[in-house]
Design a protein around this motif. Structure first.
Motif, PDB file in Angstrom:
ATOM      1  N   LYS A  17      -1.151  22.464   7.286  1.00 44.87           N
ATOM      2  CA  LYS A  17       0.302  22.862   6.752  1.00 44.87           C
ATOM      3  C   LYS A  17       0.469  21.969   5.696  1.00 44.87           C
ATOM      4  N   TRP A  18       1.380  22.575   5.055  1.00 48.70           N
ATOM      5  CA  TRP A  18       1.787  21.988   3.589  1.00 48.70           C
ATOM      6  C   TRP A  18       2.731  20.766   3.961  1.00 48.70           C
ATOM      7  N   LEU A  19       2.583  19.710   3.050  1.00 50.49           N
ATOM      8  CA  LEU A  19       3.315  18.447   3.098  1.00 50.49           C
ATOM      9  C   LEU A  19       4.563  18.630   2.202  1.00 50.49           C
ATOM     10  N   SER A  20       5.843  18.230   2.629  1.00 52.57           N
ATOM     11  CA  SER A  20       6.855  18.217   1.921  1.00 52.57           C
ATOM     12  C   SER A  20       6.880  17.094   0.998  1.00 52.57           C
ATOM     13  N   LYS A  21       7.741  17.390  -0.225  1.00 51.16           N
ATOM     14  CA  LYS A  21       7.840  16.193  -1.176  1.00 51.16           C
ATOM     15  C   LYS A  21       8.694  14.995  -0.356  1.00 51.16           C
ATOM     16  N   GLU A  22       9.451  15.149   0.229  1.00 50.59           N
ATOM     17  CA  GLU A  22       9.871  13.953   1.197  1.00 50.59           C
ATOM     18  C   GLU A  22       8.987  13.280   1.964  1.00 50.59           C
ATOM     19  N   GLU A  23       7.911  13.878   2.655  1.00 51.83           N
ATOM     20  CA  GLU A  23       6.887  13.272   3.616  1.00 51.83           C
ATOM     21  C   GLU A  23       6.093  12.683   2.622  1.00 51.83           C
ATOM     22  N   VAL A  24       5.763  13.123   1.584  1.00 55.23           N
ATOM     23  CA  VAL A  24       4.695  12.343   0.545  1.00 55.23           C
ATOM     24  C   VAL A  24       5.452  11.348   0.011  1.00 55.23           C
ATOM     25  N   VAL A  25       6.552  11.283  -0.425  1.00 53.90           N
ATOM     26  CA  VAL A  25       7.473  10.187  -1.273  1.00 53.90           C
ATOM     27  C   VAL A  25       7.532   9.177  -0.228  1.00 53.90           C
ATOM     28  N   ALA A  26       8.088   9.205   1.137  1.00 53.88           N
ATOM     29  CA  ALA A  26       7.870   8.406   2.083  1.00 53.88           C
ATOM     30  C   ALA A  26       6.738   7.581   2.322  1.00 53.88           C
ATOM     31  N   LEU A  47       5.013   3.439  -6.826  1.00 56.22           N
ATOM     32  CA  LEU A  47       4.130   4.774  -6.497  1.00 56.22           C
ATOM     33  C   LEU A  47       5.122   5.843  -5.964  1.00 56.22           C
ATOM     34  N   GLU A  48       6.302   5.192  -5.210  1.00 58.86           N
ATOM     35  CA  GLU A  48       7.437   6.197  -4.756  1.00 58.86           C
ATOM     36  C   GLU A  48       7.994   6.887  -5.860  1.00 58.86           C
ATOM     37  N   LYS A  49       8.311   6.544  -7.096  1.00 55.15           N
ATOM     38  CA  LYS A  49       8.926   6.914  -8.404  1.00 55.15           C
ATOM     39  C   LYS A  49       7.763   8.081  -8.840  1.00 55.15           C
ATOM     40  N   LEU A  50       6.535   7.499  -8.742  1.00 51.52           N
ATOM     41  CA  LEU A  50       5.672   8.505  -9.360  1.00 51.52           C
ATOM     42  C   LEU A  50       5.372   9.794  -8.557  1.00 51.52           C
ATOM     43  N   ILE A  51       5.291   9.724  -7.486  1.00 50.03           N
ATOM     44  CA  ILE A  51       5.360  10.815  -6.684  1.00 50.03           C
ATOM     45  C   ILE A  51       6.887  11.724  -6.694  1.00 50.03           C
ATOM     46  N   THR A  52       7.850  10.909  -6.814  1.00 46.10           N
ATOM     47  CA  THR A  52       9.153  11.778  -6.791  1.00 46.10           C
ATOM     48  C   THR A  52       8.920  12.513  -8.237  1.00 46.10           C
ATOM     49  N   GLU A  53       8.383  12.149  -9.201  1.00 46.85           N
ATOM     50  CA  GLU A  53       8.675  12.823 -10.659  1.00 46.85           C
ATOM     51  C   GLU A  53       7.476  13.665 -10.611  1.00 46.85           C
ATOM     52  N   GLN A  54       6.358  13.616 -10.106  1.00 46.94           N
ATOM     53  CA  GLN A  54       5.075  14.400 -10.239  1.00 46.94           C
ATOM     54  C   GLN A  54       5.308  15.235  -9.106  1.00 46.94           C
ATOM     55  N   SER A  98      -1.730   7.977 -10.931  1.00 46.91           N
ATOM     56  CA  SER A  98      -1.396   9.377 -10.145  1.00 46.91           C
ATOM     57  C   SER A  98      -2.448   9.644  -9.135  1.00 46.91           C
ATOM     58  N   VAL A  99      -3.706   9.264  -9.310  1.00 50.36           N
ATOM     59  CA  VAL A  99      -4.736   9.467  -8.238  1.00 50.36           C
ATOM     60  C   VAL A  99      -4.443   8.678  -7.035  1.00 50.36           C
ATOM     61  N   MET A 100      -3.600   7.379  -7.074  1.00 49.65           N
ATOM     62  CA  MET A 100      -3.434   6.656  -6.276  1.00 49.65           C
ATOM     63  C   MET A 100      -2.308   7.530  -5.021  1.00 49.65           C
ATOM     64  N   ALA A 101      -1.748   8.431  -5.582  1.00 45.76           N
ATOM     65  CA  ALA A 101      -0.861   9.037  -4.777  1.00 45.76           C
ATOM     66  C   ALA A 101      -1.644  10.013  -3.670  1.00 45.76           C
ATOM     67  N   GLY A 102      -3.099  10.146  -3.999  1.00 49.48           N
ATOM     68  CA  GLY A 102      -3.854  10.781  -2.953  1.00 49.48           C
ATOM     69  C   GLY A 102      -3.702  10.076  -1.728  1.00 49.48           C
ATOM     70  N   PHE A 103      -3.458   8.678  -1.469  1.00 48.31           N
ATOM     71  CA  PHE A 103      -3.419   8.102  -0.248  1.00 48.31           C
ATOM     72  C   PHE A 103      -2.185   8.682   0.567  1.00 48.31           C
ATOM     73  N   GLY A 137       4.280   7.362   0.335  1.00 46.57           N
ATOM     74  CA  GLY A 137       4.020   6.389  -0.854  1.00 46.57           C
ATOM     75  C   GLY A 137       4.556   5.369  -1.057  1.00 46.57           C
ATOM     76  N   LYS A 138       5.609   5.337  -0.367  1.00 46.21           N
ATOM     77  CA  LYS A 138       6.875   4.029  -0.592  1.00 46.21           C
ATOM     78  C   LYS A 138       6.085   3.154   0.514  1.00 46.21           C
ATOM     79  N   LYS A 139       5.803   3.537   1.553  1.00 39.85           N
ATOM     80  CA  LYS A 139       5.250   2.576   2.577  1.00 39.85           C
ATOM     81  C   LYS A 139       3.953   2.047   2.185  1.00 39.85           C
ATOM     82  N   ILE A 140       2.972   2.848   1.678  1.00 37.80           N
ATOM     83  CA  ILE A 140       1.519   2.408   1.156  1.00 37.80           C
ATOM     84  C   ILE A 140       1.776   1.407  -0.047  1.00 37.80           C
TER      85      ILE A 140
END
Length: 253
Positions: free
Chosen positions: A189-198, A213-220, A26-31, A200-203
């Motif tokens: 500004k706030w980051l939308s879920k869609e921005e962070v998921v996208a 990581l994409e699934k993890l962010i989508t779920e959390q 989950s920490v890796m979602a920080g990236f 995460g997928k790229k990273i």
């Protein structure tokens, strides 16, 4: 590696890239919350160094600094967990708050994993400390706090409220392991879920992550992930008011 009765680090020696704990994944979602690719990272707490080894192996262009209070932990990480100072990060021995106060560096990502269940140092929970952390976060950067659930940490809400009071853009991820990762962003500004998921997928693709990581962010990243201090119960912890000993006592009843 055990700290008292708590397991701190687990590593598969034949597969050191495997992140045993869900909270580390989950920490890796920080990236994915960063406005620009990370160049400098600081971790508070070393343990066995599995987290630092994972980052160093996949972000070879990143500089990692590590603050660890106990030199014995560094010795054990080298002896039993394949940790190599220099290769996996530059280690400074000492109290994290004192080392931060002496430092002039800014970091894109600061990972705070110094809050062991039942043994949370009060001086790393207060508003003054969180403000010090913020001073060392680069514009667009993020601080990731690993906090235990209320069953073992009776002042979880106080900690989250304190962090959110300092960082107006704060997000909460439930790791599913009785703990939370609080991402405190120095952003306008706030980051939308869609921005962070996208992101995460790229990273995950570019950095060859061994987990989704994409699934993890989508779920959390849920409806309640965005944290606003004024909407939370609890009290702001300060150097003059941090009833850690009382609340720690309650947490072990």
């Amino acid at each position: 590696m055990l700290f008292g009765g708590y397991t701190q680090t687990v590593m598969r020696l034949g597969d050191p890239d495997y992140l045993y704990y869900a909270y580390v994944r989950s920490v890796m979602a920080g990236f994915a919350f960063l406005q620009k690719p990370a160049k400098n990272i600081l971790t508070l707490g070393l343990g066995g160094g599995s987290q630092q080894q994972f980052i160093a192996g996949r972000f070879k262009d990143v500089t990692i600094d590590i603050f660890e209070i106990d030199p014995v932990v560094v010795d054990l990480a080298q002896k039993y967990f394949n940790f190599s100072p220099g290769t996996h990060g530059h280690v400074s021995i000492g109290d994290a708050r004192r080392l931060l106060r002496k430092s002039n560096k800014k970091y894109d990502l600061i990972i705070l994993d110094a809050y062991k269940a039942g043994a949370i140092p009060f001086h790393l929970t207060t508003r003054e400390f969180v403000e010090l952390v913020k001073q060392h976060v680069s514009p667009g950067g993020v601080a990731a706090f690993h906090l235990w659930e209320e069953k073992v940490n009776k002042y979880l809400q106080n900690q989250i409220k304190t962090i959110a009071d300092v960082f107006p853009r704060t997000y909460s991820f439930n790791t599913g392991e009785r703990s939370y990762i609080i991402f405190a962003a120095r952003q306008s500004k706030w980051l939308s879920k869609e921005e962070v998921v996208a992101r995460g997928k790229k990273i995950a693709v570019e950095r060859f992550f061994p987990f989704d990581l994409e699934k993890l962010i989508t779920e959390q990243y849920g409806p309640a992930s965005r944290i606003v201090a004024d909407e939370l119960e609890g009290q702001i912890l300060t150097d003059d008011f941090a009833p850690v000993n009382l609340l720690r006592h309650k947490s072990v009843q």
